[in-house]
Design an enzyme around this catalytic site. Sequence first.
Site, PDB file in Angstrom:
ATOM      1  N   ARG A  65      74.831 -34.864  14.823  1.00  0.00           N
ATOM      2  CA  ARG A  65      75.243 -33.803  13.906  1.00  0.00           C
ATOM      3  C   ARG A  65      76.434 -33.032  14.487  1.00  0.00           C
ATOM      4  O   ARG A  65      76.781 -33.174  15.661  1.00  0.00           O
ATOM      5  CB  ARG A  65      74.069 -32.848  13.643  1.00  0.00           C
ATOM      6  CG  ARG A  65      72.954 -33.441  12.834  1.00  0.00           C
ATOM      7  CD  ARG A  65      71.742 -32.536  12.751  1.00  0.00           C
ATOM      8  NE  ARG A  65      71.016 -32.460  14.008  1.00  0.00           N
ATOM      9  CZ  ARG A  65      69.905 -31.746  14.194  1.00  0.00           C
ATOM     10  NH1 ARG A  65      69.415 -31.033  13.193  1.00  0.00           N
ATOM     11  NH2 ARG A  65      69.296 -31.746  15.364  1.00  0.00           N
ATOM     12  N   LYS A 108      72.431 -27.941  18.191  1.00  0.00           N
ATOM     13  CA  LYS A 108      71.306 -27.848  19.117  1.00  0.00           C
ATOM     14  C   LYS A 108      71.600 -26.866  20.245  1.00  0.00           C
ATOM     15  O   LYS A 108      72.739 -26.452  20.467  1.00  0.00           O
ATOM     16  CB  LYS A 108      70.980 -29.220  19.702  1.00  0.00           C
ATOM     17  CG  LYS A 108      70.350 -30.167  18.706  1.00  0.00           C
ATOM     18  CD  LYS A 108      69.080 -29.598  18.073  1.00  0.00           C
ATOM     19  CE  LYS A 108      67.945 -29.432  19.053  1.00  0.00           C
ATOM     20  NZ  LYS A 108      66.734 -28.833  18.424  1.00  0.00           N
ATOM     21  N   TYR A 145      70.934 -23.336  16.973  1.00  0.00           N
ATOM     22  CA  TYR A 145      69.508 -23.324  17.281  1.00  0.00           C
ATOM     23  C   TYR A 145      69.329 -23.122  18.785  1.00  0.00           C
ATOM     24  O   TYR A 145      70.081 -23.695  19.585  1.00  0.00           O
ATOM     25  CB  TYR A 145      68.842 -24.649  16.870  1.00  0.00           C
ATOM     26  CG  TYR A 145      68.680 -24.836  15.389  1.00  0.00           C
ATOM     27  CD1 TYR A 145      67.854 -23.993  14.659  1.00  0.00           C
ATOM     28  CD2 TYR A 145      69.319 -25.872  14.721  1.00  0.00           C
ATOM     29  CE1 TYR A 145      67.679 -24.165  13.290  1.00  0.00           C
ATOM     30  CE2 TYR A 145      69.157 -26.058  13.349  1.00  0.00           C
ATOM     31  CZ  TYR A 145      68.335 -25.201  12.645  1.00  0.00           C
ATOM     32  OH  TYR A 145      68.163 -25.374  11.287  1.00  0.00           O
ATOM     33  N   HIS A 168      65.621 -22.045  20.238  1.00  0.00           N
ATOM     34  CA  HIS A 168      64.212 -22.338  20.558  1.00  0.00           C
ATOM     35  C   HIS A 168      63.892 -21.945  21.997  1.00  0.00           C
ATOM     36  O   HIS A 168      63.377 -22.749  22.781  1.00  0.00           O
ATOM     37  CB  HIS A 168      63.906 -23.821  20.307  1.00  0.00           C
ATOM     38  CG  HIS A 168      64.078 -24.250  18.884  1.00  0.00           C
ATOM     39  ND1 HIS A 168      63.226 -23.817  17.878  1.00  0.00           N
ATOM     40  CD2 HIS A 168      65.007 -25.039  18.289  1.00  0.00           C
ATOM     41  CE1 HIS A 168      63.623 -24.355  16.725  1.00  0.00           C
ATOM     42  NE2 HIS A 168      64.692 -25.089  16.946  1.00  0.00           N
ATOM     43  N   GLU A 228      67.055 -20.164  14.156  1.00  0.00           N
ATOM     44  CA  GLU A 228      65.636 -20.231  13.781  1.00  0.00           C
ATOM     45  C   GLU A 228      64.964 -18.883  13.628  1.00  0.00           C
ATOM     46  O   GLU A 228      63.819 -18.815  13.131  1.00  0.00           O
ATOM     47  CB  GLU A 228      64.849 -21.092  14.780  1.00  0.00           C
ATOM     48  CG  GLU A 228      64.631 -20.468  16.138  1.00  0.00           C
ATOM     49  CD  GLU A 228      65.753 -20.764  17.115  1.00  0.00           C
ATOM     50  OE1 GLU A 228      65.584 -20.452  18.316  1.00  0.00           O
ATOM     51  OE2 GLU A 228      66.802 -21.301  16.690  1.00  0.00           O
ATOM     52  N   ASP A 268      59.901 -28.352  19.345  1.00  0.00           N
ATOM     53  CA  ASP A 268      60.996 -27.452  19.741  1.00  0.00           C
ATOM     54  C   ASP A 268      60.464 -26.119  20.252  1.00  0.00           C
ATOM     55  O   ASP A 268      61.136 -25.426  21.023  1.00  0.00           O
ATOM     56  CB  ASP A 268      61.952 -27.191  18.565  1.00  0.00           C
ATOM     57  CG  ASP A 268      62.969 -28.311  18.389  1.00  0.00           C
ATOM     58  OD1 ASP A 268      63.416 -28.865  19.405  1.00  0.00           O
ATOM     59  OD2 ASP A 268      63.301 -28.629  17.242  1.00  0.00           O
TER      60      ASP A 268
END
Length: 369
Positions: free
Chosen positions: A15, A75, A94, A96, A118, A270
């Site tokens: 991505r 990510k 993101y 996490h 998130e 995650d």
Amino acid sequence: MRIGVPKEIKNHEYRVGLTPSSVAELVNHGHEVFVETKAGCGIDFDDDHYRRIGATILDSAQDVFDTAEMIVKVKEPQPSEIAMLKPHHTLYTYLHLAADKPQTEGLMKSGATCIAYETVTSPANTLPLLKPMSEVAGRMSVHVGQHYLEKEQGGRGVLLGGVPGVNPGKVAIFGGGVAGINAAMMATGLRADVTIYDINPDRLAELDLHFGSTIKTQYASKPAIERAVAESHLVIGAVLVPGAAAPKLVTREMLSTMKRGSVLVDIAIDQGGCFETSKATTHDDPVYEVDGIIHYCVANMPGAVARTSTFALNNATLPGAVQIANLGPEEAMRRDPHLANGLNVSDGKVRHKAVADTFDDIDYVPVGS
């Protein structure tokens, strides 16, 4: 603002933080966008796609980090990327963090302003930037579960939909949120025997109205979870506590009650995973076996369908990127408390309570304290 898009470097992550159309939108707002060469190749956007809409192509991630004020990724930053972050950077991706203390400490040390997709909220108290990837992961969970139930993959040899005269496979889904609903949609489409477990009675009522007789619902008590694990061929963990570590719903002891060759798919990996025996895996080596039970715990599941995932993600994240670029991160978050809920780390401090509460030795420090 100078906005940077590095190439994703996590295992089999194809991505990209911004599509060419997203870059065009930011350029139209008067911003400069710097894209690392080949950043979009994983979804068939070459450098010329970005050049044509006004982006500047740079040779390395280091060049992107050195040039940009805001870094837009998909990510969480890997160690080499954390080392390139500086206090003037705003990181939008993101994170996490609850499942990753080293990353948390690295981002604190960097001094950067780190906004996690998130934990950004909506006026309806949903998680709009997490939703598209939860939809993808939920739908994928049934596909991968069925694949690893095949005998040649080490599975039990069960077809989830069954055939005339043969019962369908049993699917238990823990968590009735976005990922769980999407998993149920795919599983019922295959004609599997599906039950969703949740601890919110109102949510169970909503699911019952939504799916009607195509699924069953149960309150997620410990005895109910134990029965589900023992009876099911595919167990999907789709629980979510925003920003915090996922609760461990399935213990190692419960595995001994499962049918050999059954499959666990942990969408919550995650956030640390919701099975006691879960450990993060990669697309290179996605599964492992514990006590005869196959575990699929890939931490970036949507990366396998990178093109679909990138477009879905950009639809959700672009408005926030424009806000931050137009106003600067501090003013953008001051005006929009839902965007401010995405702030996880800044000025060397953890700004999200659920993240801080995960760690014994990291304090929660609200902005302004």
